[in-house]
Design an enzyme around this catalytic site. Structure first.
Site, PDB file in Angstrom:
ATOM      1  N   GLU A   1      -1.437  -9.244   3.301  1.00 41.62           N
ATOM      2  CA  GLU A   1      -1.260  -9.841   4.604  1.00 41.62           C
ATOM      3  C   GLU A   1      -2.630 -10.181   5.200  1.00 41.62           C
ATOM      4  OE1 GLU A   1      -1.197  -5.188   5.674  1.00 41.62           O
ATOM      5  OE2 GLU A   1      -0.755  -6.748   3.906  1.00 41.62           O
TER       6      GLU A   1
ATOM      7  N   CYS B   1       0.887  -1.314  -0.074  1.00 38.85           N
ATOM      8  CA  CYS B   1       0.100   0.058   0.076  1.00 38.85           C
ATOM      9  C   CYS B   1       0.903   1.302  -0.049  1.00 38.85           C
ATOM     10  CB  CYS B   1      -1.127   0.085   1.295  1.00 38.85           C
ATOM     11  SG  CYS B   1      -2.452   1.039   0.937  1.00 38.85           S
TER      12      CYS B   1
ATOM     13  N   HIS C   1      -3.572  -5.125   0.302  1.00 36.24           N
ATOM     14  CA  HIS C   1      -3.038  -5.793   1.617  1.00 36.24           C
ATOM     15  C   HIS C   1      -3.101  -7.054   1.846  1.00 36.24           C
ATOM     16  CE1 HIS C   1      -2.443  -1.824   4.007  1.00 36.24           C
ATOM     17  NE2 HIS C   1      -3.474  -1.318   3.288  1.00 36.24           N
TER      18      HIS C   1
END
Length: 621
Positions: free
Chosen positions: A538, A407, A536
């Protein structure tokens, strides 16, 4: 009938309720049951979207764009499920719903009160959400874990405690169990029980009786037998109902610690779980899950080779700000059979002015960067520390050190390239300067500039690999397909007017949105591993299915041979963690969210991707 397990906490906040709740759900899933989870946060915010990371940890984003508490990340990772924004209840959401119903006249002129109206709204919400399918079976869950945030005795938690007192009678004794997590401090080698006695006394006074007391010890020593017996005596529970949770090698060992103390057998008896029907396929899936979980925890203890990663962030004072990033790195290190050594670098410490202001921090930070096997720059907002991040990115690019930008990290990699490769020294993001000379990163045109909550580009979005990108490491790590899906949370994007010049100078935007207008995935071709993502990734990592970008990054930090090996495995075995019905086009995704967005009193007009608020002012949910 769904079985409900409530997890409450006493003495102090942040005691580990989320891990214990997730671990309990995982153990039940190992028996073949279908499990869902709900997190109750007693703060007045409608959701976590407007809170800074140092206030409450990371803001976790779900497929439907919900900005929620980080504990929902624990649930998704441990249980391998896909949750919705409704799985996170806040005081703000409940009060908003009750007030909207009052304005519509749903209460028929009655005085609206905490009891029964607010407490009924809480119970109705839990009962409704507990029935929503969350896994690949598409069936109603058998068990719902409800974590009650905060601490028993807090004024903010009082309506939820009262709602749970009533809820136990609504669903029945055999469908309701309570796990109370308490702190047992170790005072110079003596385990003190008084805090636990006090919090259990307070809980019983509020009408809730704990079925299990989970005693959290912030030391490696387990709960002593004498301590367990004393808690049993003074808290009016059997000895088998007192379990100890001491510090272990990693949180992935907590489920096995609970299992060894008989928590599953107790819950089977207490909730009559033997009567819940389970197919042979579900039982086999549970057995396989148990075997694979034990394998990764056992292998983790035997890891000797290390991989060193420097995380260059701006919220390093509170490690929970990067909870999902840490987990994604850990999962990838497990797969690569390496012990993760994570170094925290405060990005502002890398900036030149800090060399005079605090030379020790400056040189320590740069020593960490120079010695790292990989450099990661995660997401964030605001100008502070970004010049330090850009310097770290420049080092990784020039010195051929594996790099991953998430990001903001992706956007700053574009800024760094524009400055130092394209010779545009005025390149900057318009997030930091109102009118930069070369705005290579700009505010997305359809995003609200007045409403901060829920107005970013949020949720699961597709990224399409461009033609002639078969060389890409990222494409191989995602299994070689044409389209991938990851969760987004951003207000800024790469300026489309600079894309052609950026690519002509050597920066490859290998993944874009479906229209080809938004740059979502960047990779440098002549570099061991230099990748940036606007999304994102993750948020979608799993212990048994690591996030591909993180897996590639950690693999590259281990060596080119490890990266090649993992790419080969991913090409053969990669399975996205999302439900099939969620992996659809962006326009269909937006349409599927329309009913959630058009809530009474907060209507929006949607045109393509744009959202224009025409309802009351304030933070969106």
């Amino acid at each position: 009938m769904t079985k409900f397990i409530i997890v409450s906490g006493g003495v102090v906040s942040g005691i580990g309720k989320g891990v214990i709740a997730s671990s309990t759900g995982l153990l039940l899933k190992m028996t073949g049951l279908k499990v869902t989870a709900i997190k109750i946060d007693p703060y007045m915010n409608v959701d976590a979207g407007t809170m800074r990371p140092t206030e409450h940890g990371e803001v976790y984003v779900l497929n439907d764009g919900g900005e929620v508490d980080l504990d929902l990340g624990n649930y998704e990772r441990y249980l391998d499920v896909t949750l919705s924004r409704d799985n996170n209840i806040t005081t703000g959401k409940i009060y908003q719903q009750v007030i909207e119903r009052e304005r519509r006249g749903d209460y028929l002129g009655r005085t609206v009160q905490i009891v029964p109206h607010v407490t009924n709204a809480i119970q109705d919400w839990i009962e409704r959400v507990s029935k929503i399918p969350v896994d690949e079976t598409g069936e109603e869950p058998d068990v719902c874990i409800v974590e009650l945030g905060g601490t028993v005795g807090d004024i903010e938690s009082a309506p939820f405690i009262e709602a749970m007192r009533q809820f136990q009678f609504r669903v029945g004794h055999e469908n309701f169990a309570l796990i109370h997590v308490s702190l047992v401090p170790d005072m110079h080698g003596e385990q003190k029980t008084k805090p636990t006695q006090t919090t259990v006394h307070a809980l019983r006074g509020l009408g809730l009786l704990p079925d299990l007391i989970a005693c959290r010890l912030i030391v490696p020593q387990p709960l002593a037998k004498a301590t367990k017996e004393k808690i049993s005596m003074f808290c009016h529970v059997a000895s088998e109902q007192v379990i100890g949770v001491h510090d272990v090698v990693s949180v992935y060992h907590v489920p096995l610690l609970l299992q060894a103390q008989g928590i599953v057998d107790f819950l089977q008896r207490r909730l009559n779980l033997a009567d819940v029907g389970r197919t042979e396929k579900m039982l086999q899936r549970g057995t396989s899950l148990e075997h694979r979980w034990k394998t990764i925890t056992t292998d983790q203890e035997r890891l000797y080779d290390r991989v060193s990663i420097a995380l260059v962030g701006k919220y390093t004072d509170l490690k929970d700000s990067y909870m999902s990033v840490i987990k994604a790195l850990e999962h990838s290190a497990f797969r690569c059979h390496r012990r993760l050594i994570l170094h925290w670098v405060e990005s502002s410490d890398l900036e030149p002015e800090n060399q005079d202001a605090d030379p020790k921090k400056y040189h320590d930070a740069w020593r960490t960067i120079v010695g790292a096997g990989g450099i990661l720059v995660p997401g964030g907002f605001g100008d502070r520390g970004t010049e330090g991040m850009i310097l770290a990115i420049k080092w990784a690019r020039e010195q051929k050190v594996p790099f991953l930008g998430i990001c903001l990290g992706f956007q700053l990699a574009v800024v760094e390239w524009a400055r130092n490769v394209m010779n545009l020294p005025g390149a900057k993001s318009s997030e930091f300067v109102a009118d930069p000379k070369d705005p290579v990163v700009i505010f997305m045109p359809e995003i609200s500039r007045t409403h901060m909550g829920g107005t970013m580009r949020l949720g699961l979005r597709p990224t399409v690999f461009q033609s002639d990108t078969e060389w890409s490491c990222m494409r191989k790590l995602y299994g070689g397909g044409d389209t991938i899906w990851e969760r987004h949370r951003h207000r800024y994007e790469v300026n489309p007017t600079y894309v052609e010049r950026l690519e002509a100078s050597g920066m490859s935007f290998i993944g874009r949105d479906e229209k080809g207008e938004r740059m979502q995935l960047m990779e440098l071709r002549n570099h061991p591993f230099f990748v940036g993502l606007q999304s994102h990734p993750e948020f979608c990592t799993r212990p048994l299915n690591p996030s591909p970008p993180f897996l590639g990054f950690v693999s590259a930090a281990c060596g080119s041979d490890v990266l090649e090996q993992q790419m080969g495995q991913q090409l053969q075995n990669f399975q996205p963690p999302h439900p099939r019905e969620a992996m659809i086009g962006e326009q269909l995704l937006i349409q599927s969210l329309r009913e959630q967005l058009l809530t009474p009193g907060r209507e929006r007009v949607l045109s393509g991707e744009s959202e224009v608020n025409i309802g009351q002012e304030g933070g969106d949910s």
